[in-house]
Design a protein around this motif. Structure first.
Motif, PDB file in Angstrom:
ATOM      1  N   LEU A 144      -2.089  -3.950   3.455  1.00  0.00           N
ATOM      2  CA  LEU A 144      -2.244  -2.905   2.448  1.00  0.00           C
ATOM      3  C   LEU A 144      -3.686  -2.865   1.940  1.00  0.00           C
ATOM      4  CD1 LEU A 144      -1.387  -0.842   0.288  1.00  0.00           C
ATOM      5  CD2 LEU A 144      -0.471  -2.758  -1.058  1.00  0.00           C
ATOM      6  N   LEU A 145      -4.249  -4.009   1.648  1.00  0.00           N
ATOM      7  CA  LEU A 145      -5.618  -4.054   1.129  1.00  0.00           C
ATOM      8  C   LEU A 145      -6.620  -3.567   2.174  1.00  0.00           C
ATOM      9  CD1 LEU A 145      -5.660  -7.405  -0.895  1.00  0.00           C
ATOM     10  CD2 LEU A 145      -5.198  -5.079  -1.702  1.00  0.00           C
ATOM     11  N   ARG A 146      -6.419  -3.943   3.438  1.00  0.00           N
ATOM     12  CA  ARG A 146      -7.325  -3.464   4.491  1.00  0.00           C
ATOM     13  C   ARG A 146      -7.257  -1.945   4.607  1.00  0.00           C
ATOM     14  NH1 ARG A 146      -5.320  -8.085   7.327  1.00  0.00           N
ATOM     15  NH2 ARG A 146      -3.819  -6.762   8.440  1.00  0.00           N
ATOM     16  N   ARG A 147      -6.058  -1.409   4.543  1.00  0.00           N
ATOM     17  CA  ARG A 147      -5.898   0.045   4.668  1.00  0.00           C
ATOM     18  C   ARG A 147      -6.547   0.769   3.494  1.00  0.00           C
ATOM     19  NH1 ARG A 147      -1.791   2.813   2.499  1.00  0.00           N
ATOM     20  NH2 ARG A 147      -0.297   1.083   2.573  1.00  0.00           N
ATOM     21  N   GLU A 157       1.750  -8.492   4.681  1.00  0.00           N
ATOM     22  CA  GLU A 157       1.932  -7.091   4.285  1.00  0.00           C
ATOM     23  C   GLU A 157       0.929  -6.688   3.209  1.00  0.00           C
ATOM     24  OE1 GLU A 157       4.310  -9.262   4.618  1.00  0.00           O
ATOM     25  OE2 GLU A 157       5.642  -8.446   6.171  1.00  0.00           O
ATOM     26  N   PHE A 158       0.649  -7.612   2.292  1.00  0.00           N
ATOM     27  CA  PHE A 158      -0.314  -7.315   1.238  1.00  0.00           C
ATOM     28  C   PHE A 158      -1.729  -7.250   1.806  1.00  0.00           C
ATOM     29  CE2 PHE A 158      -2.553  -8.680  -2.843  1.00  0.00           C
ATOM     30  CZ  PHE A 158      -2.485  -7.402  -3.388  1.00  0.00           C
ATOM     31  N   ARG A 159      -2.046  -8.154   2.716  1.00  0.00           N
ATOM     32  CA  ARG A 159      -3.369  -8.107   3.349  1.00  0.00           C
ATOM     33  C   ARG A 159      -3.552  -6.795   4.109  1.00  0.00           C
ATOM     34  NH1 ARG A 159      -2.410 -13.779   4.238  1.00  0.00           N
ATOM     35  NH2 ARG A 159      -1.476 -13.326   6.269  1.00  0.00           N
ATOM     36  N   PHE A 182       3.199  -2.419  -5.410  1.00  0.00           N
ATOM     37  CA  PHE A 182       3.548  -3.443  -4.424  1.00  0.00           C
ATOM     38  C   PHE A 182       3.480  -4.831  -5.060  1.00  0.00           C
ATOM     39  CE2 PHE A 182       2.763  -6.538  -1.155  1.00  0.00           C
ATOM     40  CZ  PHE A 182       3.570  -6.134  -0.101  1.00  0.00           C
ATOM     41  N   THR A 183       2.412  -5.096  -5.786  1.00  0.00           N
ATOM     42  CA  THR A 183       2.236  -6.407  -6.406  1.00  0.00           C
ATOM     43  C   THR A 183       3.379  -6.725  -7.355  1.00  0.00           C
ATOM     44  OG1 THR A 183      -0.169  -6.164  -6.250  1.00  0.00           O
ATOM     45  CG2 THR A 183       0.671  -7.825  -7.775  1.00  0.00           C
ATOM     46  N   LEU A 184       3.716  -5.777  -8.211  1.00  0.00           N
ATOM     47  CA  LEU A 184       4.809  -5.998  -9.148  1.00  0.00           C
ATOM     48  C   LEU A 184       6.146  -6.084  -8.422  1.00  0.00           C
ATOM     49  CD1 LEU A 184       3.699  -3.524 -11.963  1.00  0.00           C
ATOM     50  CD2 LEU A 184       3.634  -6.024 -12.065  1.00  0.00           C
TER      51      LEU A 184
END
Length: 208
Positions: free
Chosen positions: A8-11, A4-6, A69-71
């Protein structure tokens, strides 16, 4: 780094247009991604800097989203307000990202916030992810909110089928007998009948 984080970063990276934005993005990754080079700020210091992004003025939405998201997935409740705002955002992909983080944050305020969004008749078009989040949380607010939303949609001229179906599916997962009447009513609608039949079967079989 979870998928999910990957995603998010791609988007976010695809949204960037200027060298200044790319530089800001790279600096933010140094705070957000575990395993930053040493020497550098401690984990607590990086969390504080991410939290500062949430309240600082003139921060782009993508930076707030990455920080929240990270937090959130790390259980830092300073992300709560930003994540709830994103849960109610007009772009479904941002709602989905926020719901994922809120599900891992486990803040006791989350269920109440999701229930308020799901049951707001003025925000029905944005209720899909709050409904799904309520199902995931299995909180005391979950069944009443899903029932209220489903009953309203069954009576509405525009049934908002994706949200209604999510309510039906969620009530089946939660397995609460209070949902039986609403699920039987949902069977009258062809688009909801398969999901309602499955949910009713789960209730009668005690699989919730």
């Amino acid at each position: 780094m979870e998928e999910e984080f990957r995603a998010l970063l791609r988007r976010v990276r695809a949204e960037l247009v200027s060298p200044a934005e790319f530089s800001a993005y790279e600096r933010l990754l140094e705070l957000a991604v575990d395993g930053a080079p040493v020497p550098g700020p401690s984990a607590a210091e990086r969390a504080d800097r991410l939290a500062d992004i949430l309240v600082a003025t003139e921060q782009p939405l993508w930076a707030r989203e990455i920080a929240a998201f990270t937090l959130g997935v790390r259980g830092d409740r300073r992300a709560f307000e930003t994540l709830v705002l994103l849960l109610n955002y007009r772009e479904p992909v941002r709602c989905a990202t926020a719901a994922h983080a809120l599900g891992r944050l486990r803040d006791p305020r989350t269920a109440r916030a999701a229930a308020a969004l799901a049951t707001n008749p003025l925000r029905t078009a944005y209720a899909l992810h709050p409904v799904r989040l309520l199902t995931e949380l299995r909180a005391p607010e979950s069944v009443p909110a899903l029932l209220s939303t489903l009953e309203r949609l069954l009576a509405a001229p525009d049934h908002c089928w994706p949200v209604a179906r999510a309510c039906v599916e969620g009530l089946g997962v939660l397995g609460d007998g209070r949902a039986t009447r609403a699920l039987l009513a949902a069977r009258a609608h062809e688009r909801l009948r398969p999901a309602a039949d499955e949910a009713l079967a789960r209730l009668s079989g005690g699989e919730g």
